[in-house]
Scaffold this motif. Structure first.
Motif, PDB file in Angstrom:
ATOM      1  N   ALA A   5      -2.047 -27.373  64.807  1.00 35.49           N
ATOM      2  CA  ALA A   5      -2.731 -27.366  66.104  1.00 35.49           C
ATOM      3  C   ALA A   5      -1.735 -27.163  67.243  1.00 35.49           C
ATOM      4  CB  ALA A   5      -3.498 -28.666  66.294  1.00 35.49           C
ATOM      5  N   SER A   6      -0.567 -27.787  67.134  1.00 39.78           N
ATOM      6  CA  SER A   6       0.458 -27.618  68.159  1.00 39.78           C
ATOM      7  C   SER A   6       0.985 -26.191  68.197  1.00 39.78           C
ATOM      8  CB  SER A   6       1.618 -28.583  67.909  1.00 39.78           C
ATOM      9  OG  SER A   6       1.171 -29.907  67.993  1.00 39.78           O
ATOM     10  N   ALA A   7       1.172 -25.606  67.028  1.00 36.36           N
ATOM     11  CA  ALA A   7       1.650 -24.218  66.966  1.00 36.36           C
ATOM     12  C   ALA A   7       0.624 -23.252  67.555  1.00 36.36           C
ATOM     13  CB  ALA A   7       1.972 -23.839  65.521  1.00 36.36           C
ATOM     14  N   VAL A   8      -0.652 -23.456  67.244  1.00 37.57           N
ATOM     15  CA  VAL A   8      -1.707 -22.601  67.796  1.00 37.57           C
ATOM     16  C   VAL A   8      -1.774 -22.766  69.312  1.00 37.57           C
ATOM     17  CG1 VAL A   8      -4.213 -22.259  67.871  1.00 37.57           C
ATOM     18  CG2 VAL A   8      -3.053 -22.494  65.676  1.00 37.57           C
ATOM     19  N   PHE A   9      -1.685 -23.998  69.786  1.00 35.79           N
ATOM     20  CA  PHE A   9      -1.707 -24.251  71.228  1.00 35.79           C
ATOM     21  C   PHE A   9      -0.528 -23.579  71.922  1.00 35.79           C
ATOM     22  CE2 PHE A   9      -0.364 -26.824  74.865  1.00 35.79           C
ATOM     23  CZ  PHE A   9      -1.494 -26.695  75.664  1.00 35.79           C
ATOM     24  N   LEU A  10       0.646 -23.699  71.349  1.00 36.92           N
ATOM     25  CA  LEU A  10       1.837 -23.087  71.938  1.00 36.92           C
ATOM     26  C   LEU A  10       1.719 -21.562  71.945  1.00 36.92           C
ATOM     27  CD1 LEU A  10       4.663 -23.630  73.097  1.00 36.92           C
ATOM     28  CD2 LEU A  10       5.534 -23.431  70.767  1.00 36.92           C
ATOM     29  N   TYR A  11       1.272 -20.982  70.842  1.00 34.65           N
ATOM     30  CA  TYR A  11       1.091 -19.532  70.762  1.00 34.65           C
ATOM     31  C   TYR A  11       0.098 -19.045  71.809  1.00 34.65           C
ATOM     32  CZ  TYR A  11       0.003 -14.961  68.714  1.00 34.65           C
ATOM     33  OH  TYR A  11      -0.191 -13.616  68.519  1.00 34.65           O
ATOM     34  N   TYR A  12      -1.049 -19.723  71.904  1.00 28.84           N
ATOM     35  CA  TYR A  12      -2.089 -19.315  72.855  1.00 28.84           C
ATOM     36  C   TYR A  12      -1.602 -19.488  74.300  1.00 28.84           C
ATOM     37  CZ  TYR A  12      -6.643 -18.827  75.051  1.00 28.84           C
ATOM     38  OH  TYR A  12      -7.683 -18.408  75.835  1.00 28.84           O
ATOM     39  N   THR A  16      -1.377 -16.412  76.905  1.00 29.48           N
ATOM     40  CA  THR A  16      -2.218 -16.308  78.100  1.00 29.48           C
ATOM     41  C   THR A  16      -1.471 -16.557  79.402  1.00 29.48           C
ATOM     42  OG1 THR A  16      -2.886 -18.609  77.832  1.00 29.48           O
ATOM     43  CG2 THR A  16      -4.332 -16.912  76.915  1.00 29.48           C
ATOM     44  N   LEU A  17      -0.467 -17.411  79.395  1.00 26.74           N
ATOM     45  CA  LEU A  17       0.190 -17.782  80.651  1.00 26.74           C
ATOM     46  C   LEU A  17       1.513 -17.069  80.909  1.00 26.74           C
ATOM     47  CD1 LEU A  17      -0.486 -21.620  80.690  1.00 26.74           C
ATOM     48  CD2 LEU A  17      -1.765 -19.812  81.824  1.00 26.74           C
ATOM     49  N   LEU A  18       2.251 -16.739  79.867  1.00 27.46           N
ATOM     50  CA  LEU A  18       3.571 -16.152  80.084  1.00 27.46           C
ATOM     51  C   LEU A  18       3.607 -14.638  79.886  1.00 27.46           C
ATOM     52  CD1 LEU A  18       5.843 -18.816  78.373  1.00 27.46           C
ATOM     53  CD2 LEU A  18       5.276 -18.582  80.790  1.00 27.46           C
ATOM     54  N   MET A  19       2.805 -14.128  78.962  1.00 30.94           N
ATOM     55  CA  MET A  19       2.883 -12.702  78.662  1.00 30.94           C
ATOM     56  C   MET A  19       2.443 -11.786  79.810  1.00 30.94           C
ATOM     57  SD  MET A  19       4.463 -12.557  75.944  1.00 30.94           S
ATOM     58  CE  MET A  19       4.388 -10.805  75.682  1.00 30.94           C
ATOM     59  N   PRO A  20       1.549 -12.197  80.695  1.00 24.44           N
ATOM     60  CA  PRO A  20       1.235 -11.306  81.820  1.00 24.44           C
ATOM     61  C   PRO A  20       2.438 -11.005  82.724  1.00 24.44           C
ATOM     62  CG  PRO A  20      -0.497 -12.921  81.584  1.00 24.44           C
ATOM     63  CD  PRO A  20       0.605 -13.313  80.645  1.00 24.44           C
ATOM     64  N   PHE A  21       3.462 -11.843  82.682  1.00 21.04           N
ATOM     65  CA  PHE A  21       4.643 -11.649  83.512  1.00 21.04           C
ATOM     66  C   PHE A  21       5.744 -10.858  82.824  1.00 21.04           C
ATOM     67  CE2 PHE A  21       2.639 -15.593  85.013  1.00 21.04           C
ATOM     68  CZ  PHE A  21       2.324 -15.181  86.298  1.00 21.04           C
ATOM     69  N   VAL A  22       5.539 -10.508  81.550  1.00 23.62           N
ATOM     70  CA  VAL A  22       6.522  -9.741  80.788  1.00 23.62           C
ATOM     71  C   VAL A  22       6.133  -8.266  80.868  1.00 23.62           C
ATOM     72  CG1 VAL A  22       7.517  -9.398  78.490  1.00 23.62           C
ATOM     73  CG2 VAL A  22       6.911 -11.695  79.242  1.00 23.62           C
ATOM     74  N   ALA A  34      -4.201  -7.825  72.225  1.00 25.90           N
ATOM     75  CA  ALA A  34      -4.524  -7.449  73.602  1.00 25.90           C
ATOM     76  C   ALA A  34      -5.024  -8.675  74.372  1.00 25.90           C
ATOM     77  CB  ALA A  34      -5.577  -6.360  73.606  1.00 25.90           C
ATOM     78  N   ARG A  35      -4.814  -8.664  75.688  1.00 23.44           N
ATOM     79  CA  ARG A  35      -5.186  -9.811  76.516  1.00 23.44           C
ATOM     80  C   ARG A  35      -6.682 -10.085  76.522  1.00 23.44           C
ATOM     81  NH1 ARG A  35      -2.199  -8.408  81.718  1.00 23.44           N
ATOM     82  NH2 ARG A  35      -0.236  -7.918  80.732  1.00 23.44           N
ATOM     83  N   ARG A  40     -12.048 -13.476  74.461  1.00 24.19           N
ATOM     84  CA  ARG A  40     -13.068 -13.295  73.427  1.00 24.19           C
ATOM     85  C   ARG A  40     -12.979 -14.334  72.318  1.00 24.19           C
ATOM     86  NH1 ARG A  40     -13.005  -6.756  72.482  1.00 24.19           N
ATOM     87  NH2 ARG A  40     -13.866  -6.201  74.523  1.00 24.19           N
ATOM     88  N   ILE A  41     -11.794 -14.650  71.861  1.00 25.42           N
ATOM     89  CA  ILE A  41     -11.641 -15.585  70.743  1.00 25.42           C
ATOM     90  C   ILE A  41     -12.194 -16.971  71.079  1.00 25.42           C
ATOM     91  CG2 ILE A  41      -9.937 -16.810  69.324  1.00 25.42           C
ATOM     92  CD1 ILE A  41      -8.341 -14.186  69.244  1.00 25.42           C
ATOM     93  N   PRO A  42     -11.837 -17.578  72.227  1.00 27.69           N
ATOM     94  CA  PRO A  42     -12.435 -18.881  72.537  1.00 27.69           C
ATOM     95  C   PRO A  42     -13.952 -18.827  72.715  1.00 27.69           C
ATOM     96  CG  PRO A  42     -10.492 -18.547  73.873  1.00 27.69           C
ATOM     97  CD  PRO A  42     -10.772 -17.262  73.181  1.00 27.69           C
TER      98      PRO A  42
END
Length: 78
Positions: A5-12, A16-22, A34-35, A40-42
């Motif tokens: 659960a921690s790994a999934v939370f960290l990945y998500y 969602t929060l850091l990749m838009p800035f890369v 894709a973003r 869609r997944i949640p």
């Protein structure tokens, strides 16, 4: 289970929060879908969860109604 659960939370969270800035051409983008799937997944999981819970509750209510009717029928016969 907690580590998964921690790994999934960290990945998500990174997705969602850091990749838009890369930058789009950066190799890190190859590790994430894709973003649009970040939304869609949640939504799909929430709809699926609500369907399962609703189905379970309706089955319990239908079965309890049948048991209650049988119990009342038995009491009327006595």
């Amino acid at each position: 289970m907690l580590s998964i659960a921690s790994a999934v939370f960290l990945y998500y969270t990174i997705w969602t929060l850091l990749m838009p800035f890369v930058d789009r051409g950066h190799p890190l983008h190859d590790l994430f879908p894709a973003r649009v799937w970040a939304v869609r997944i949640p939504v799909i999981l929430i709809l699926l969860g609500c369907t399962v819970v609703g189905s379970f509750l309706s089955l319990v209510m239908i079965r309890s109604k049948g048991k209650r009717a049988a119990k009342l029928k038995l009491q009327k016969q006595q």
